[in-house]
Design a protein around this motif. Sequence first.
Motif, PDB file in Angstrom:
ATOM      1  N   ARG A 251       1.587  54.365  28.901  1.00  0.00           N
ATOM      2  CA  ARG A 251       0.465  53.673  28.256  1.00  0.00           C
ATOM      3  C   ARG A 251       0.057  54.372  26.967  1.00  0.00           C
ATOM      4  O   ARG A 251      -0.199  53.719  25.944  1.00  0.00           O
ATOM      5  CB  ARG A 251      -0.713  53.585  29.221  1.00  0.00           C
ATOM      6  CG  ARG A 251      -0.495  52.591  30.354  1.00  0.00           C
ATOM      7  CD  ARG A 251      -1.603  52.615  31.385  1.00  0.00           C
ATOM      8  NE  ARG A 251      -2.908  52.422  30.783  1.00  0.00           N
ATOM      9  CZ  ARG A 251      -3.855  51.627  31.272  1.00  0.00           C
ATOM     10  NH1 ARG A 251      -3.610  50.924  32.367  1.00  0.00           N
ATOM     11  NH2 ARG A 251      -5.025  51.524  30.701  1.00  0.00           N
TER      12      ARG A 251
ATOM     13  N   THR B  82       2.903  53.933  24.133  1.00  0.00           N
ATOM     14  CA  THR B  82       3.077  52.593  23.557  1.00  0.00           C
ATOM     15  C   THR B  82       1.782  52.012  23.006  1.00  0.00           C
ATOM     16  O   THR B  82       1.813  51.087  22.181  1.00  0.00           O
ATOM     17  CB  THR B  82       3.617  51.620  24.618  1.00  0.00           C
ATOM     18  OG1 THR B  82       2.662  51.518  25.690  1.00  0.00           O
ATOM     19  CG2 THR B  82       4.960  52.108  25.166  1.00  0.00           C
TER      20      THR B  82
ATOM     21  N   LYS C 291       0.015  50.247  24.769  1.00  0.00           N
ATOM     22  CA  LYS C 291      -0.116  49.013  25.548  1.00  0.00           C
ATOM     23  C   LYS C 291      -0.473  49.373  26.985  1.00  0.00           C
ATOM     24  O   LYS C 291      -0.346  50.515  27.397  1.00  0.00           O
ATOM     25  CB  LYS C 291       1.189  48.221  25.484  1.00  0.00           C
ATOM     26  CG  LYS C 291       1.572  47.827  24.054  1.00  0.00           C
ATOM     27  CD  LYS C 291       2.909  47.109  24.008  1.00  0.00           C
ATOM     28  CE  LYS C 291       3.288  46.745  22.574  1.00  0.00           C
ATOM     29  NZ  LYS C 291       4.600  46.047  22.497  1.00  0.00           N
TER      30      LYS C 291
ATOM     31  N   SER D  56       2.292  42.442  25.520  1.00  0.00           N
ATOM     32  CA  SER D  56       1.379  43.417  26.127  1.00  0.00           C
ATOM     33  C   SER D  56       2.075  44.438  27.013  1.00  0.00           C
ATOM     34  O   SER D  56       1.446  45.390  27.495  1.00  0.00           O
ATOM     35  CB  SER D  56       0.328  42.680  26.966  1.00  0.00           C
ATOM     36  OG  SER D  56       0.919  42.105  28.117  1.00  0.00           O
TER      37      SER D  56
ATOM     38  N   ALA E 193       3.896  47.510  28.335  1.00  0.00           N
ATOM     39  CA  ALA E 193       4.199  48.895  27.967  1.00  0.00           C
ATOM     40  C   ALA E 193       5.492  49.363  28.611  1.00  0.00           C
ATOM     41  O   ALA E 193       6.290  50.078  27.984  1.00  0.00           O
ATOM     42  CB  ALA E 193       3.052  49.820  28.387  1.00  0.00           C
TER      43      ALA E 193
END
Length: 378
Positions: free
Chosen positions: A107, A110, A112, A167, A169
């Motif tokens: 998370r 990235t 994301k 969205s 990751a």
Amino acid sequence: MSTLFPNYARRPVHLVEGKGTIVIDNDGKKYLDFTSGIAVLSLGHAHPAIVEAIQRQSEKLWHTSNLFESPEQEKLASSLIRDTHFAHAFFCNSGAEANEAAIKLARKHTGKHVIITFENSFHGRTFGAMSATGQEKVRKGFGPLLETFRTIPFNNIEQLEASIDASIAAIMLEVIQGEGGVNQITPEYAQVISGICKSKGILLIVDEVQTGIGRTGTRYAYEQTVLQPDIITLAKGLGGGFPIGAMLGTSELHDTFGPGTHGTTFGGNPLAVAVAQTVLDNIFTNEFLSTVNEKSSYFMDKLKKALPAYKIVGSGLLLGIVCPNEVAPYIAQAEKAGLLLVAAGPNVIRLLPPLTATTREIDQTINIITNILLVPSI
């Protein structure tokens, strides 16, 4: 009433001693341990090299803060990443902790938040790992979980492709779902995942907590596929019975986990590292891994001949017998006959002997299982 919380469905057996594949209870009864502490005792009970490593290290240093340099951790990390595409390691205490670290790293790197996971997966019982786990029985009763996991059917290419958007990751998976039924990833599915991750810039996390450290006949199970994960997580067999977990990652991820981003008090302590290094020194050799594969072939061939009506699944010494009904009664019968087993989901008998188990012990196990499955109980 017990002074312990009743969160384990404990069996009425008190084990007090073990050597190799054999354990003994407080009444002196011997059992073949084909659970290995659920894939933990990679070298069996009380392996001489592990006993020596614990004794030697216990007289030197048990614990020091991770604020200080650790050449021993550096050596262990080098052993884990040698001849792989990984570059760095983080040490913790368990598989759930390793998976929490992987989730945080993916998370943060990235930027994301959504991670795709799979039905019948198992990633641990801490809050993030539980949210990632695709089994309702693990998640039930804890209220709203983390909404940033998108759980889809395993080995379903259409569902996977439909779940990909901007969205995502990471994709997080087990090459063999040990807890969920000894379900293996198909070559086609692995190929599609590999292509999606490369084309979309999505990280791939492979949970090797149960499958890693020689359990499936190679150092890591992903090595038997086309997958090139950005992150893998390890525990169970890494310590051979001593608690330790690890996360391995590629060089691109190095700067994402800078000082203060993640940590652990006990992870990578000198005792755990000494034991894990000893485990790798024994298992990470071509000769040892060859013996695991030889035993696996022997075991599978014998099971298929003894139980022609049953499907035998798995790889290395992580095998499963798929049964038409629930296996809990069979496991109880095996225990009475001197064989310790665990299930993988309701209908699969999971076979997890120490990697050091002998063909004689495998034969004894097959005889007990055959008698239970083929001879009606009175």
